[in-house]
Design a protein around this motif. Structure first.
Motif, short mmCIF file in Angstrom:
data_model
loop_
_atom_site.label_atom_id
_atom_site.label_comp_id
_atom_site.label_asym_id
_atom_site.label_seq_id
_atom_site.Cartn_x
_atom_site.Cartn_y
_atom_site.Cartn_z
N ARG A 1 40.30 -21.54 0.74
CA ARG A 1 39.24 -20.64 1.20
C ARG A 1 39.40 -19.26 0.55
NH1 ARG A 1 37.37 -19.57 6.58
NH2 ARG A 1 39.38 -18.62 6.97
N ASN A 2 40.63 -18.82 0.48
CA ASN A 2 40.85 -17.52 -0.13
C ASN A 2 40.59 -17.55 -1.62
OD1 ASN A 2 41.92 -15.26 1.61
ND2 ASN A 2 43.03 -17.00 2.41
N PHE A 3 40.92 -18.68 -2.25
CA PHE A 3 40.69 -18.82 -3.69
C PHE A 3 39.21 -18.68 -3.99
CE2 PHE A 3 39.72 -21.52 -7.33
CZ PHE A 3 40.56 -20.97 -8.28
N PHE A 4 38.39 -19.46 -3.28
CA PHE A 4 36.95 -19.39 -3.56
C PHE A 4 36.37 -18.08 -3.02
CE2 PHE A 4 37.73 -24.01 -3.72
CZ PHE A 4 37.38 -24.18 -5.05
N SER B 1 37.65 -15.25 -3.02
CA SER B 1 37.91 -14.10 -3.88
C SER B 1 36.87 -14.00 -4.99
CB SER B 1 39.31 -14.21 -4.48
OG SER B 1 39.36 -15.26 -5.39
N TYR B 2 36.11 -15.07 -5.22
CA TYR B 2 35.05 -15.00 -6.23
C TYR B 2 33.75 -14.46 -5.66
CZ TYR B 2 37.78 -17.50 -9.66
OH TYR B 2 38.75 -17.85 -10.57
N VAL B 3 33.58 -14.61 -4.35
CA VAL B 3 32.28 -14.24 -3.80
C VAL B 3 32.33 -12.99 -2.93
CG1 VAL B 3 31.29 -16.54 -3.89
CG2 VAL B 3 32.62 -15.87 -1.90
N SER B 4 33.50 -12.69 -2.36
CA SER B 4 33.48 -11.64 -1.35
C SER B 4 34.36 -10.47 -1.75
CB SER B 4 33.91 -12.25 -0.01
OG SER B 4 34.86 -11.46 0.62
N ARG B 5 33.80 -9.28 -1.69
CA ARG B 5 34.59 -8.07 -1.96
C ARG B 5 35.62 -7.86 -0.86
NH1 ARG B 5 35.65 -5.86 -6.53
NH2 ARG B 5 36.38 -4.04 -5.43
N GLU B 6 35.34 -8.40 0.30
CA GLU B 6 36.26 -8.31 1.43
C GLU B 6 37.63 -8.83 1.03
OE1 GLU B 6 35.75 -8.11 5.41
OE2 GLU B 6 35.24 -6.41 4.15
N ARG B 7 37.61 -9.95 0.30
CA ARG B 7 38.88 -10.58 -0.04
C ARG B 7 39.46 -9.99 -1.31
NH1 ARG B 7 39.83 -14.48 3.45
NH2 ARG B 7 38.10 -15.68 4.28
N LEU B 8 38.63 -9.82 -2.31
CA LEU B 8 39.16 -9.31 -3.57
C LEU B 8 39.02 -7.79 -3.55
CD1 LEU B 8 40.33 -10.45 -6.18
CD2 LEU B 8 38.13 -10.08 -7.19
N ASP C 1 44.29 -14.72 12.51
CA ASP C 1 44.00 -16.15 12.61
C ASP C 1 44.29 -16.85 11.29
OD1 ASP C 1 43.26 -15.64 15.16
OD2 ASP C 1 41.11 -15.57 14.74
N GLU C 2 43.87 -16.21 10.22
CA GLU C 2 44.14 -16.78 8.89
C GLU C 2 45.62 -16.95 8.66
OE1 GLU C 2 40.82 -14.83 6.02
OE2 GLU C 2 42.84 -15.01 5.23
N PHE C 3 46.32 -15.90 9.01
CA PHE C 3 47.77 -15.89 8.85
C PHE C 3 48.38 -17.06 9.60
CE2 PHE C 3 51.32 -12.68 8.21
CZ PHE C 3 51.04 -12.53 6.89
N GLU C 4 47.94 -17.22 10.84
CA GLU C 4 48.54 -18.27 11.65
C GLU C 4 48.16 -19.65 11.13
OE1 GLU C 4 49.66 -18.17 15.46
OE2 GLU C 4 48.89 -16.19 15.97
N ALA C 5 46.92 -19.77 10.63
CA ALA C 5 46.52 -21.07 10.07
C ALA C 5 47.38 -21.38 8.85
CB ALA C 5 45.05 -21.04 9.68
N LEU C 6 47.67 -20.34 8.08
CA LEU C 6 48.46 -20.55 6.87
C LEU C 6 49.91 -20.84 7.19
CD1 LEU C 6 48.64 -20.36 3.76
CD2 LEU C 6 49.02 -17.93 4.00
N LYS D 1 46.36 -16.85 -13.15
CA LYS D 1 45.04 -16.43 -12.67
C LYS D 1 44.68 -17.14 -11.36
CE LYS D 1 41.68 -15.19 -15.69
NZ LYS D 1 41.83 -13.79 -16.03
N GLY D 2 45.00 -18.43 -11.33
CA GLY D 2 44.70 -19.20 -10.12
C GLY D 2 45.50 -18.69 -8.93
N LEU D 3 46.78 -18.45 -9.15
CA LEU D 3 47.60 -17.92 -8.07
C LEU D 3 47.08 -16.57 -7.66
CD1 LEU D 3 51.21 -18.85 -9.17
CD2 LEU D 3 49.98 -19.68 -7.20
N GLY D 4 46.64 -15.80 -8.64
CA GLY D 4 46.09 -14.49 -8.32
C GLY D 4 44.89 -14.63 -7.41
N ARG D 5 44.00 -15.56 -7.72
CA ARG D 5 42.82 -15.74 -6.89
C ARG D 5 43.20 -16.22 -5.50
NH1 ARG D 5 38.03 -13.32 -8.17
NH2 ARG D 5 38.08 -12.97 -10.41
N ILE D 6 44.20 -17.11 -5.44
CA ILE D 6 44.66 -17.58 -4.14
C ILE D 6 45.18 -16.40 -3.33
CG2 ILE D 6 46.60 -18.80 -3.08
CD1 ILE D 6 46.08 -21.08 -4.96
N GLN D 7 45.82 -15.47 -4.01
CA GLN D 7 46.37 -14.30 -3.32
C GLN D 7 45.39 -13.14 -3.30
OE1 GLN D 7 50.01 -13.49 -5.32
NE2 GLN D 7 50.97 -15.39 -4.66
N ASN D 8 44.15 -13.40 -3.61
CA ASN D 8 43.11 -12.38 -3.57
C ASN D 8 43.35 -11.26 -4.56
OD1 ASN D 8 41.70 -13.68 -1.62
ND2 ASN D 8 42.69 -12.60 0.04
#
Lengths: 203, 192, 407, 393
Positions: A15-18, A20-27, C223-228, D53-60
């Motif tokens: 969820r975070n991976f995808f 980060s492409y769509v939401s400024r909140e995450r990235l 919540d995210e943290f806990e899910a992870l 890059k992938g890990l970076g995206r996973i980690q925002n």
């Protein structure tokens, strides 16, 4: 069952991976040299010295309070030998030397807080690296002095308050001076009248 | 045959590394040299079209036996040969006798076989399938015996390894140190 | 890494007796090593110095660990690498000038450090912070607790080998709070915000709304943290039953903060001392039962939720008014001769300042009770019998900042 | 379609036909070697950047994006940096062994690629005992890791090496055991034949091994063991940076470090390529309608997908402890692979004219593997009661 927690975690990272492409909140990354965030108004880095008009009219009166209060003791001031008139027309000393060693300065802002003359304020510059770590990081009066307009640009509300107060002071001082002049004039007239009387009497 | 050149290269290599395995002073170096010798042997097998044996040699000798040897070297403390100590054992005569005996045991079947008669082999490459079939039919008994033997050895090793903690308890200064209470003890203590 | 093998110099005449005695002591500590056998000692024990240059000692901290295989049989914490003479500097400087130095104690939570110090001086001088200032202090203090705990969990997982993913998530949220701090105090980490009898400047326009938004969004992150993490089998097996700290030992050693509460002792200065305006807020103190790494992790997650509840209440009810006691004096403060000990529940535990005044402009004695240091004293007891991989996460779960340990 | 599929094969033969007959066989070998080194060298470079890059995206975060377009030239920058760095050899190190270790790791790994069929008619050697060859050359990596750790004369290195060896030996067992059902059911150790055995389509879907119960379980068991075998998270204990700095790599720098890095990734690629070959039908397309795709393209898509999963896992999970790691292998993976072997046998014999319904076969297999999974999973982490936290007011 074994593995369910890991799968839950993997869903989360996906969820975070995808996301980060769509939401400024995450990235939230800001790509620094190209993108720059506007600093907060309160942001502070190193001190600066405010002057009105030209460099010769620093607000600083070399009173030495900041030098005394600085926790890191990175300020060094030497008074000038001649006095200059300040904005209220009072004769004040000015610093001949005003050095701040920003390799020691910890940007706490106490100097700005204790300054009674609204002279030392906090700057917002941050790209301060130099080639020489001794001379390059020892800022002199000329490096520190900034126009009031610059101060307005970085701390608009603070600068506005201070200017209003100073204008008020100035107005009061002028009024006072005017009053004083008037009084003096009145006194002069009185005395001249008196002397005239005396003259008359003498005559 | 062009193969001959590479055969001699590898043969010399195997001999050199085998000698090194005997003569080097550092036991870990010896073990590594032995591993190199095993690998060289595997190449020679491969050149002789004995694919399966070659890979088995790599897998078992390089991948497992040499690691085992290294573990044994590292676990045996003080096994380093001090400078000045004579490399040859005082019992070298016994060793020689054993070596001759082993050479004899190997030499007898080799000489009695058709070795050296230069008959073209019936099959150039032994397919793995054939080896498997032979193992499961003609050589089933030796295979099973070997399997049993290895299992016994495995269980024996496990048993020996299991007994170790008690021994080390006596030797280690660990027992002198405050022992960390277990969770159960803690719970018992906390409850009034 | 300092191997136990004696350096070549040692074979020559010793320059002084002390060094030799130390070396001899160490040789009895764990036997001499036989270098040619690949650094393996001649005995069963292996001494490894974890740190000061080690990726997971949270700064420059060293643990001299004696290992039997991978099992720890002795552990000696060595600190002082980051000693900066904080207490002595504070005694030389004015009262005001000590505040920016306290920022640098536990450099993650400068706000609570400020708070503990100004509270002590307020005790000494009798300044009374106005209502609004107390609210602001509680708000920034709880925000500090939020991101301190979030980062701690991130660091802990990093020590567990999670490649920084939880840490990056925690930092993402921390940025939002640091932004709030910057717009409030001018600096992100070294805030230097509290003043005797109040705070330095008032909240900027719209700050409350921003803070409310951050607080409203924070539970989603939790919540995210806990899910992870919380259900993750690897985290469970790595942390449960590891580094157990018993109730008794925790109390006897003076451990405070989340570590103490994870061991099941309901001791929180916010409830015990009832300082500031905490009694006005509704919140609970989560308690662990086992006192292991997992409990310490969970207690922090639960405390974050309680902090959020305090923040919600405080942000909704913050009154208008002055922010500094009109009687208060910042510059040239000369308290009457006397002493004061002020303590608060900092995110890491009880942070106390002890200040003695002799009536002069600078403190006669300035002493800090750093929670990180005191909590660290039980490290060996927690680590014995565990493997070296566990030592790292036990240290991570203690939550230390070397700036505070070494001062 | 056929032209595109065989484009590399044709190119090679065209090139050979330009040469005199005497050198053709030699050049053919050299061409194969060059192809493998070029392809997997590029894969290595691409994976390092895409992983980051992938890990970076996973980690925002963005990941590297400064060098070249989208940061794609980052591997070049890394390579230049690595090659120009000072090669530091510790004073006390065993210099020869220290020097040889990265070579011993990297060279045999390249051999492993020679038996993998990357596409139709695209395997360098068609060995009768290909699977065995693959595992045999993999055996050298343990030795290399030990050499690196031991010769560095550093306690962290030695501990890392010991961990690595114990781990590799422990996980080689489930790795091979997970492969055995495939070998049994396709009746060959030859990887080309294994791929052939997975050809054909039922209802338009490919008949890969992974679409059978034993293949499905075997695939995941194989992947888990492969993760450990290639020292990847969560089994990256040999280099567990939070515990033992960098394990056996602690004392390596510059080019030698780069070689180790290369070796690790090549090991990962090799074992991934093997898993594609064994379970995912090698170069066969997943659906009949997709058969027009070149075979090598299908292969590398699957290959990339599995690498992506490895990266995804790496971005998610923490690391196991060493004893837990070994327990996981011996108490969970090995028994499960043995059960899986049994499942494969049952699957095999139920097909022999027994005329059993396909769903019944699935049911029987599931009834064998699922309880085993649950049971061994429970046994691995015995009663962990849910913790309830109390609150003090």
């Amino acid at each position: 069952m074994l593995g369910s927690g890991i799968i839950k975690g993997m869903v989360e990272t996906a969820r975070n991976f995808f996301g980060s492409y769509v939401s400024r909140e995450r990235l939230t990354t800001v790509q620094y040299p190209e993108q720059q965030l506007a600093p907060h108004e309160n942001a502070r880095t190193i001190p600066l010295l405010v002057y009105d008009g030209d460099m010769e009219h620093l607000r600083c009166t070399a009173c030495g309070i900041c030098e005394m209060e600085c926790p890191a003791q990175c300020i060094y001031i030497v008074k000038d030998t001649v006095k200059k008139s300040d904005y209220l027309g009072r004769m004040q000393f000015q610093p001949r030397v005003f050095d701040i060693d920003i390799s020691v300065c910890m940007a706490c802002g106490i100097c700005a807080e204790v300054c009674p003359f609204d002279s030392i304020m906090m700057d917002q510059v941050f790209a301060l690296s130099t080639q020489n770590r001794f001379s390059g990081l020892l800022l002199h009066k000329e490096d520190l002095a900034k126009a009031n307009g610059y101060f307005h640009a970085i701390h608009p509300s603070d600068a506005g308050d201070i200017d209003a107060r100073r204008d008020e002071d100035k107005r009061k001082a002028e009024a006072k001076a005017k009053a004083a002049v008037a009084a003096k004039a009145a006194a002069a007239i009185k005395s001249s009248e008196a002397s005239a009387k005396q003259v008359e009497v003498a005559a | 045959m062009p193969n001959n050149i590479s055969f001699y290269i590898f043969a010399v290599g195997v001999l050199a590394t085998a000698t090194a395995a005997m003569r080097l002073r550092n036991p870990v170096h010896c073990a590594l040299a032995a591993a190199a010798a095993f690998a060289g042997l595997a190449v020679i097998y491969f050149q002789l079209d004995a694919e399966f044996i070659s890979f088995a040699q790599l897998l078992i000798y390089v991948g497992a036996i040499s690691i085992l040897v290294i573990f044994a070297v590292l676990l045996t403390r003080g096994s380093d040969i001090q400078p000045g100590v004579e490399l040859a054992s005082p019992h070298w005569l016994t060793g020689l006798a054993i070596a001759v005996l082993v050479a004899f045991v190997i030499a007898v079947p080799v000489c009695s076989s058709s070795f050296g008669e230069k008959i073209a082999p019936k099959m150039t490459v032994a397919p793995v399938k054939l080896i498997g079939e032979e193992l499961m039919t003609r050589y089933l008994f030796p295979l099973e015996t070997m399997g049993l033997l290895l299992t016994v050895a495995l269980i024996g090793a496990a048993v020996i390894a299991l007994r170790e903690p008690e021994e080390s308890e006596i030797r280690n200064p660990k027992s002198e140190i405050r022992k960390q209470p277990t969770t159960e003890e803690l719970v018992a203590e906390v409850q009034p | 890494m300092t191997a136990l093998a004696e350096p070549p110099v040692m074979h020559e005449a010793p320059p002084s007796g002390t060094i030799w005695r130390l070396a001899e002591d160490r040789s009895s500590f764990a036997g001499p090593t036989d270098d040619r056998a690949g650094g393996l000692p001649d005995h069963d024990l292996l001494e490894v110095a974890l740190g000061p240059h080690h990726p997971s000692t949270h700064g420059v901290f060293r643990m001299d660990v004696v290992l039997d295989g991978e099992e720890v049989v002795r552990l000696k914490p060595v600190f002082g690498y980051l000693h900066r003479n904080h207490e002595k500097i504070a005694e030389k400087n004015s009262y005001l000038a000590a505040i920016p130095y306290t920022d640098r104690l536990d450099y993650i939570c400068s706000m609570t450090n400020n708070w503990a110090y100004v509270m002590t001086v307020e005790k000494l001088t009798g300044f009374q912070p106005p209502e609004r200032a107390e609210y602001i202090r509680v708000i920034v203090g709880e925000l500090t607790r939020l991101f301190n705990h979030a980062c701690l969990v991130g660091f802990l997982l990093q020590d567990m080998g999670a490649l920084g993913t939880p840490l990056m998530y925690a930092f993402r949220e921390r940025e939002k709070i640091l932004d709030l701090f910057e717009s409030l105090s001018g600096a992100r980490m070294m805030c230097n915000y509290m003043r005797f009898g109040g705070v330095r400047c008032d909240l900027p326009d719209g700050w409350i709304e921003e803070a409310k938004q951050v607080v409203a969004e924070f539970p989603r992150f939790l919540d995210e943290f806990e899910a992870l993490l919380t259900g993750n089998e690897i985290l469970l097996v790595r942390s449960q039953g590891i580094g157990v700290l018993s109730k008794e030992l925790a109390v006897n050693a003076g451990v405070t903060g989340p570590m103490l509460r994870a061991s099941g002792v309901g001791y929180d200065l916010r409830k015990v001392d009832k300082y500031s305006i905490y009694p006005r807020f509704n919140f609970r103190i989560p308690l662990g039962q086992h006192g292991d790494v997992f409990d310490r992790y969970m207690i922090r997650l639960l405390e974050m939720r309680e902090s959020l509840s305090i923040l919600k209440q405080a942000l909704d009810t913050i009154p208008a008014g002055p922010i500094v006691d009109p009687k208060a004096k910042q510059r040239g403060l000369r308290p009457k001769a006397g002493e004061a000990y002020g303590r608060i529940e900092a995110p890491k535990g009880e942070l106390g300042f002890y200040v003695v005044s002799d009536g002069s402009p600078n403190p006669y004695r300035f002493r800090i009770r750093p929670p990180s240091l005191i909590n660290l004293t039980v490290l060996e007891d927690m680590c014995l019998g565990h493997t070296i991989a566990d030592v790292v996460i036990i240290l991570g779960s203690v939550d230390i900042v070397l700036g505070e340990v070494d001062r | 379609m056929n032209n595109l599929d065989q484009i590399f094969v044709y190119a090679k033969y065209w090139l050979l036909s330009q040469l005199p007959g005497g050198v053709q066989s030699l050049v053919s070998i050299v061409l194969d070697i060059i192809a493998i080194i070029a392809v997997f060298g590029t894969c290595f470079a691409l994976t390092t950047i895409l992983e980051r890059k992938g890990l970076g995206r996973i980690q925002n975060r963005y990941g590297p994006n400064r060098v070249g377009p989208c940061g794609l030239l980052q591997p070049m920058a890394d390579a230049i940096k690595m090659l120009t760095k000072e090669d530091i050899v510790p004073f006390a190190a065993d210099k020869v062994v220290h020097y040889l270790a990265p070579l011993v790791l990297t060279v045999p790994i390249w051999l492993a690629f020679s038996v993998i069929p990357f596409g139709r008619e695209m395997s360098a050697i068609d060995l009768d005992a290909g699977v065995l060859f693959f595992f045999a050359v993999g055996g050298a990596s343990e030795l290399a890791v030990f050499m690196a750790g031991w010769s560095s004369r550093n306690k962290y290195s030695l501990v890392g090496a010991m961990r690595a060896i114990a781990q590799m030996i422990s996980y080689e067992v489930p790795l091979v055991l997970a492969t055995i059902p495939v070998i049994m059911l396709s009746g060959s150790l030859n990887l080309n034949k294994i791929v052939e055995a997975q050809s054909g389509y039922a209802f338009g879907v490919a008949q890969w091994n992974v679409f059978t119960p034993w293949g499905f379980a075997g695939f995941f068991l194989f992947l888990i063991a492969a993760t450990a075998e290639s020292n990847r998270s969560p089994f990256d204990l040999p280099e567990g940076e939070s515990e033992i700095i960098a394990g056996f790599l602690t004392e390596y720098s510059g080019f030698k470090y780069a070689l180790f890095f290369l070796g690790e990734y090549l090991g990962l690629f090799a074992v991934t390529a093997l898993s594609v070959t064994l379970f995912l039908g090698g170069w066969h397309a997943p659906l009949q309608v997709l058969e027009f795709l070149p075979s090598w393209f299908c292969f590398f898509v699957k290959f990339a997908a599995i690498i992506a999963v490895f990266i995804w896992v790496r971005g998610t999970v923490p690391r196991l402890r060493f004893d837990q790691l070994l327990n996981f292998s011996w108490r969970f993976l090995v028994p499960l692979t043995l059960v899986n072997l049994l499942v494969a046998v049952v699957w095999h014999f139920t097909s022999l004219g027994a005329g059993l319904d396909q769903s019944l076969r699935w049911l029987i297999s599931a009834a064998m593997i699922v309880p085993a999974y649950v049971y061994f999973g429970r046994a691995l982490s015995p009663n962990r009661p849910t913790r309830i936290y109390q609150y003090a007011e």
